[in-house]
Design a protein around this motif. Structure first.
Motif, PDB file in Angstrom:
ATOM      1  N   GLU A   1       0.810  -1.216   0.000  1.00 43.89           N
ATOM      2  CA  GLU A   1       0.000   0.000   0.000  1.00 43.89           C
ATOM      3  C   GLU A   1       0.849   1.275   0.000  1.00 43.89           C
ATOM      4  N   LEU A   2       2.146   1.111  -0.026  1.00 41.31           N
ATOM      5  CA  LEU A   2       3.014   2.297   0.004  1.00 41.31           C
ATOM      6  C   LEU A   2       2.782   3.168  -1.222  1.00 41.31           C
ATOM      7  N   ALA A   3       2.707   4.445  -1.017  1.00 40.38           N
ATOM      8  CA  ALA A   3       2.544   5.365  -2.134  1.00 40.38           C
ATOM      9  C   ALA A   3       3.823   5.392  -2.976  1.00 40.38           C
ATOM     10  N   ARG A   4       4.947   5.286  -2.313  1.00 38.67           N
ATOM     11  CA  ARG A   4       6.199   5.299  -3.053  1.00 38.67           C
ATOM     12  C   ARG A   4       7.219   4.512  -2.249  1.00 38.67           C
ATOM     13  N   LEU A   5       7.947   3.667  -2.944  1.00 36.43           N
ATOM     14  CA  LEU A   5       8.939   2.826  -2.303  1.00 36.43           C
ATOM     15  C   LEU A   5      10.279   3.128  -2.971  1.00 36.43           C
ATOM     16  N   HIS A   6      11.216   3.756  -2.253  1.00 39.90           N
ATOM     17  CA  HIS A   6      12.501   4.116  -2.848  1.00 39.90           C
ATOM     18  C   HIS A   6      13.327   2.860  -3.126  1.00 39.90           C
ATOM     19  N   PRO A   7      14.112   2.887  -4.174  1.00 40.68           N
ATOM     20  CA  PRO A   7      14.917   1.698  -4.520  1.00 40.68           C
ATOM     21  C   PRO A   7      15.794   1.237  -3.356  1.00 40.68           C
ATOM     22  N   ALA A   8      16.395   2.187  -2.647  1.00 43.58           N
ATOM     23  CA  ALA A   8      17.277   1.787  -1.556  1.00 43.58           C
ATOM     24  C   ALA A   8      16.484   1.082  -0.462  1.00 43.58           C
ATOM     25  N   ALA A   9      15.249   1.530  -0.264  1.00 43.32           N
ATOM     26  CA  ALA A   9      14.417   0.912   0.774  1.00 43.32           C
ATOM     27  C   ALA A   9      14.022  -0.503   0.373  1.00 43.32           C
ATOM     28  N   VAL A  10      13.680  -0.666  -0.905  1.00 49.21           N
ATOM     29  CA  VAL A  10      13.359  -2.007  -1.411  1.00 49.21           C
ATOM     30  C   VAL A  10      14.494  -2.965  -1.108  1.00 49.21           C
ATOM     31  N   MET A  11      15.717  -2.486  -1.422  1.00 50.66           N
ATOM     32  CA  MET A  11      16.888  -3.320  -1.247  1.00 50.66           C
ATOM     33  C   MET A  11      17.053  -3.725   0.219  1.00 50.66           C
ATOM     34  N   VAL A  12      16.919  -2.754   1.090  1.00 50.59           N
ATOM     35  CA  VAL A  12      17.060  -3.046   2.510  1.00 50.59           C
ATOM     36  C   VAL A  12      15.985  -4.035   2.958  1.00 50.59           C
ATOM     37  N   LEU A  13      14.757  -3.777   2.555  1.00 55.10           N
ATOM     38  CA  LEU A  13      13.651  -4.642   3.003  1.00 55.10           C
ATOM     39  C   LEU A  13      13.830  -6.071   2.497  1.00 55.10           C
ATOM     40  N   ARG A  14      14.052  -6.160   1.178  1.00 54.37           N
ATOM     41  CA  ARG A  14      14.173  -7.497   0.592  1.00 54.37           C
ATOM     42  C   ARG A  14      15.258  -8.303   1.293  1.00 54.37           C
ATOM     43  N   THR A  15      16.422  -7.680   1.500  1.00 58.53           N
ATOM     44  CA  THR A  15      17.548  -8.426   2.060  1.00 58.53           C
ATOM     45  C   THR A  15      17.343  -8.724   3.537  1.00 58.53           C
ATOM     46  N   GLU A  16      16.872  -7.720   4.265  1.00 62.06           N
ATOM     47  CA  GLU A  16      16.910  -7.876   5.704  1.00 62.06           C
ATOM     48  C   GLU A  16      15.615  -8.395   6.320  1.00 62.06           C
ATOM     49  N   VAL A  17      14.496  -7.995   5.791  1.00 59.86           N
ATOM     50  CA  VAL A  17      13.230  -8.402   6.420  1.00 59.86           C
ATOM     51  C   VAL A  17      13.139  -9.915   6.497  1.00 59.86           C
ATOM     52  N   GLU A  18      13.356 -10.557   5.380  1.00 57.36           N
ATOM     53  CA  GLU A  18      13.161 -12.002   5.356  1.00 57.36           C
ATOM     54  C   GLU A  18      14.261 -12.747   6.104  1.00 57.36           C
ATOM     55  N   SER A  19      15.410 -12.046   6.316  1.00 63.21           N
ATOM     56  CA  SER A  19      16.476 -12.718   7.048  1.00 63.21           C
ATOM     57  C   SER A  19      16.273 -12.620   8.564  1.00 63.21           C
ATOM     58  N   LEU A  20      15.311 -11.794   8.959  1.00 62.34           N
ATOM     59  CA  LEU A  20      15.081 -11.637  10.398  1.00 62.34           C
ATOM     60  C   LEU A  20      14.655 -12.967  11.034  1.00 62.34           C
ATOM     61  N   SER A  21      13.774 -13.633  10.306  1.00 65.74           N
ATOM     62  CA  SER A  21      13.241 -14.902  10.831  1.00 65.74           C
ATOM     63  C   SER A  21      12.488 -15.555   9.690  1.00 65.74           C
ATOM     64  N   PRO A  22      12.446 -16.850   9.626  1.00 66.48           N
ATOM     65  CA  PRO A  22      11.678 -17.518   8.562  1.00 66.48           C
ATOM     66  C   PRO A  22      10.178 -17.241   8.713  1.00 66.48           C
ATOM     67  N   ARG A  23       9.791 -16.704   9.892  1.00 64.04           N
ATOM     68  CA  ARG A  23       8.375 -16.447  10.107  1.00 64.04           C
ATOM     69  C   ARG A  23       7.909 -15.122   9.511  1.00 64.04           C
ATOM     70  N   VAL A  24       8.874 -14.323   9.063  1.00 61.15           N
ATOM     71  CA  VAL A  24       8.506 -13.001   8.524  1.00 61.15           C
ATOM     72  C   VAL A  24       8.313 -13.094   7.008  1.00 61.15           C
ATOM     73  N   ARG A  25       7.215 -12.485   6.564  1.00 62.04           N
ATOM     74  CA  ARG A  25       6.875 -12.547   5.140  1.00 62.04           C
ATOM     75  C   ARG A  25       6.673 -11.117   4.631  1.00 62.04           C
ATOM     76  N   LEU A  26       7.231 -10.816   3.474  1.00 66.75           N
ATOM     77  CA  LEU A  26       7.130  -9.453   2.919  1.00 66.75           C
ATOM     78  C   LEU A  26       6.216  -9.437   1.705  1.00 66.75           C
ATOM     79  N   LEU A  27       5.226  -8.569   1.738  1.00 66.16           N
ATOM     80  CA  LEU A  27       4.358  -8.378   0.561  1.00 66.16           C
ATOM     81  C   LEU A  27       4.697  -7.025  -0.078  1.00 66.16           C
ATOM     82  N   VAL A  28       5.234  -7.046  -1.274  1.00 66.50           N
ATOM     83  CA  VAL A  28       5.589  -5.764  -1.927  1.00 66.50           C
ATOM     84  C   VAL A  28       4.633  -5.513  -3.087  1.00 66.50           C
TER      85      VAL A  28
END
Lengths: 390, 390, 390, 390
Positions: free
Chosen positions: B363-390
């Motif tokens: 639902e983000l109005a705008r997602l900066h490329p650097a933020a995408v990169m951080v989220l993709r790499t780090e969110v899912e590495s936090l725990s296998p229980r975390v799921r990212l919907l982009v």
């Protein structure tokens, strides 16, 4: 390796092959710089520091001292008193041009040498040491650690600085510099000779990016208004006679130094610094400039890039027993307020007659004055059932 | 009266008493302007138009045509081909200065007359009418209605435009203008003679503010990149030799015209226009400039104002049977991604072992490329229980 | 009263009513000058001095020192070495303009401040006193009496001379000034503070007019070549940004000073000086300039006025028992030699066969090289009976 | 071979080896010039023409037309009316610089392009042909033969002359040019395209040297005052941004053209012209300039060279039965009058009481007004026995 560091490494390797330019030659300390040195640093809002390349290399801050001494002058004297002595207008001329306003002698802006000397002369101080002490203390607060002067570089600067002495005497002749010319110019040479690393510079830039609060130390260094004024002047005048094209291509307020450093400010996002001694014809580091342009593009942080957030704040609607709770997040500007109102009209129309609609704006990171006005006036007039929490 | 209109009315009355300056005198049509006229307009993201004062007054667009013809040139030829013929550097000189780069003859920027003539000459066209037709069509698309030329003003401009003819011949001598000098300069006079109201100008400015999409008609007029490039150049060069101080004080990309109009762009927020014939020494409308400075201050829309939203996106956490649902709203930049990660670490640590943590970035109005990169790499590495919907 | 004095009195009364202009204001000593003072002096080839008006008034020599310090530099170093450090080109700019050649930093000419400081810096000297001593000695030789420095004016000049200090540092930055900047600029202030009367100035100008020989003392002060070089540069650059129009209207090499003095040189005729403190926009004395223009016109001494004498030497033919004796007087140039030859052809044809024709060129005041060549080759080839005495 | 021709041949061979510089390249006709061409001409008071080298080579007059069109304007309008439209000040800038006085737009002088176009525009004429006809007629009178325009060079000049068109429009914008811009600039191109030889140019220069009388045809072409004014302006402004150094080194009013020609004026002595297509950085012919410098030195004709004749007229004393007859020859100026008086005192004292002393000034070639005054007042007061014949 974290993804930000990885991205910086990637860009560093992209710019490493750029071989044009030459280091500054007017003093031995700069002329003999290792042209292979290459380092970049980024500092975000929480003070996390990312550095790549020769991150431990130290070099003198040179003209990158100018924004910070300007910040000190603005903090001490206020904007109008500073502007009475130095303009805010890009001159379209090189860094050492004799760009003084006809009749008044006011230098074009504080980012060219004449304007920087005029700015330094505004800093109070009983003598050179006193004034330099205040300047270095301010720079240290920006950097979050105690900085010190490279005395051998200072000695070289002082012994070859006739053009800057000429500018200072000219400023004195117009009454722009009122005290001792020697004190002003020696203070200026000293501020240019402060030693830094890209880490220091990135923290300093980040302090400007976050409205004057050093994100590493958490201390407020200057007021938000001073930080805004300094970055405004960096935006129009920071890259000498390449400032306009820099704003077009990179879109970040920036300042370069003859030692090969460049700092740039992505407001509310991060501070960034680069270091590579070879300079282009404008006196800006070839590889640090290229780095900044790539980073601006990849990170999407050009100042004139549309910021959708301002127009589209985070809105979440939670059904509660009382009725819908509309929580606003992020930043709410004029444009966003319009969208919120439009949404509220729909919600109000759809909500059961008895339900209470609560608009919670208390969690907004920033609420623009125009948006407050729109909300206050219109939200509560939508229906007596709508309640605004600010 | 809606609150925005009320606010504009308030500011209008604040600037009404300003009595300095004089209308342009070089042609009868401008010299005889009613100096009492005063009008302002604002257009927001949904195309709602707010106007106050003499909103029906028509006047010629003059130099405010320059950004739109630049947009047309950029759209047709691309940035680099345009920059080969005209720079992007503030000149520190008045509007009609002969600011040509040594040796190449390239005008300093497209916002001074020399650069504007060079830009107009880049617009293809079989003859003056053909070229003028394309220009007026582009301006009309920006304004959202068919604009037309005031032929008597055009005739006056043409009969007194010797300095502009001189600039055009000079540009021809350097090969910057390659076709007919007469065609170029007459097309330029015609584009300056297009009639507008503050409503038109506010819509035109808003189209730049919203990335090239006219918020009234909903049509894309130019690409987002072209809109960004045009506003970048307006930011550094739009207000002649007051551009730097304007960026400091008002902080909005702007352009003024000798008829007394000023347009300004608050990116993603709104377009604004003012009209009042008396000009200051820089050739900018006295009362329209004052209005813009007040509005920028009241609305908090200075470009270098920190945008907290970018650093602090909207985050709402909703408990679901599966586990916490973290919904991101607004705009997520590099700085914001850091904060989101920090929050996720806390949530993950606190959540029951069996629960699934969902991060909804869709639902983000705008997602900066650097933020995408951080989220993709780090969110899912936090725990296998975390799921990212982009 | 002798007729020259009478003529000078007449012209003095003609210019006395001129009331425009104002004395220089930058130091109290000049600002408080008695604006009613008015004096003129003329010195001819025999050293006779004619003065009218306030002939005893003393004032500082200011920029009128420049030609004499230039003479000293040329005498010491030769023309080419001096030209390596300072040009001979009118700059079209005011006296205190920063007119330095791009890249080299060479001042435009020795008659503007930057060039004068560069010239002064070329004078050898162990310290300020030593250099100033040489300069004052040279000026004294030009004036035919010991001149001295007004220490209070010097103190004022030094305490307000920041612009000149700026120029000196700039010259140092380019390597044009190589020694101590302070020494150079203080020496310059001292040379400007030498006290003179119009009598002194007229003698000094006359020394230039008579090829470097002081007509009062009979001493050679500088070589004829140096006197010619100095007057050449005065002719093109001596009256600041009025030099070209001065050469057109007055036609005499000249130099003005901010104290209100003007000197002018009528080569081989006389030196002239005027004094009246009110200055015009170019910094030249209003009444002294007007005086010079009238004198040039009445005396017919414009440099570009045809000099018939050169073309028409004095020729007298005396019949002697041996035959005709042709005695040449005055100056014989190329054009005159042609006329003499033509006359000799007639005389030779008319003279009895036995007679001897003697051409006596031994009394000529000046014999141009081209004329010698013509005479030597042609006179004796006319007939074996013609004999040339040179 | 006559000695003058022999001397010119000698100098020609001295300068022939000079190989630097390049011909003008902006039009094919100049770019393809035979760079080996080398020719010089000298014309003395009796109209005898001496030429050496490629004396039959024809080339376009280019900027050497400027003094003659200026002469025509001065003759038609008078000095003050011309000066109201174009200055007499060297600009320190290149030939095609945009050197216009601030606010008035008056070009610096008539020897740079802007000033020459302004001057040409002052020449009356119903149309281009009429104006060009008057200009060519004036040039022809100066040359002593009918000159004509090289139409192919004119066509090239016109097709590439955008910079000059720009200057003309700029002049029009300031009201300096009042009529048709096209007419002015085309007339200017035509005057530059007149074909000449060094013989023509030497005669034209000689006509200026002899006060406006063509020494070949014997016709007065312009008044003595106009000739003086034109040579004055050539002296200060004729050699572009080398004018000051030229006056120092060569000391003759001169004008160069981009075709490689140079004319110089030795007042009352001769006119001289040179031709060699390769130009130096100032746009002056390398070999023609070198030739002029050598000739000035060898002939001793530098303007600031002392003219002893003026101070030392020819005096012969003849004993007659009545008493001594003192015959004055040559030119009698102020300085000479002093010497004559001194001599008369001795003669009067020594002469027998009864004798009558006659001073015959009737043969003087030129009698300066100041000398007349001295003689009239003092000669007859010496003794009732002295009689003055003027």
């Amino acid at each position: 390796m974290d993804p930000i560091t990885a991205m910086l490494e990637t860009v560093l390797e992209e710019v490493r092959p750029l071989g044009s330019g030459a280091p500054a030659a007017y003093i031995p300390e700069l002329a003999s710089a290792d042209v292979g040195l290459l380092a970049f640093g980024v500092v975000g809002p929480r003070g996390r520091v990312f550095t790549v390349g020769d991150e431990d290399a130290t070099f003198t801050i040179q003209s990158m001292s100018k924004p910070f001494v300007l910040a000190l002058a603005l903090e001490n004297l206020g904007r109008e008193e500073v502007l009475a002595r130095v303009g805010a207008e890009p001159s379209g001329e090189p860094f050492n041009a004799i760009s003084l306003e006809a009749h008044t002698g006011r230098p074009a802006n504080p980012m060219v040498n004449a304007g920087a000397i005029a700015t330094t002369a505004l800093i109070p101080g009983a003598d050179i040491d006193d004034r330099t002490g205040r300047i270095v203390a301010m720079m240290s607060a920006f950097a979050g650690r105690s900085l010190w002067i490279d005395e051998s570089v200072y000695a070289s600067e002082s012994s070859t600085g006739e053009r800057n002495r000429a500018l200072a005497h000219l400023l004195k002749s117009y009454g722009i510099v009122t005290g001792s010319v020697d004190d002003a110019v020696e203070s200026y040479f000293r501020q240019c000779s402060v030693l830094v690393t890209v880490r220091d510079l990135a923290v300093m830039a980040a302090t400007l990016a976050f409205g004057g609060v050093n994100p590493v130390t958490g201390s407020r260094v200057v007021s938000e208004r001073v930080a805004r004024d300094v970055t405004s002047i960096m935006a129009s005048c920071g890259m000498y006679d390449f400032s306009g094209e820099w704003l077009l291509r990179v879109g970040l307020p920036a300042k370069s130094g003859v030692s090969g450093g460049v700092i740039a400010v992505a407001p509310s996002q991060f501070g960034v610094a680069g270091f590579s001694p070879r300079l282009d014809v404008h006196g800006n580091s070839v590889r640090a400039s290229a780095f900044m342009e790539i980073v601006s593009d990849r990170f999407g942080i050009h100042l004139l890039e549309p910021h959708e957030s301002v127009a589209a704040p985070g809105v979440s609607v939670i059904e509660t027993p009382e009725g819908p709770l509309v929580r606003l997040g992020g930043e709410l500007g004029f444009a966003g307020a319009e969208r919120v109102l439009s949404l509220l009209r729909e919600i109000t129309a759809a909500a059961p007659h008895a339900s209470l609609i609560t608009v919670d704006a208390s969690e907004l990171a920033r609420l623009h004055p125009a948006a407050v006005m729109v909300l206050r006036t219109e939200v509560e007039s939508l229906s007596p059932r709508v309640r605004l929490l600010v």
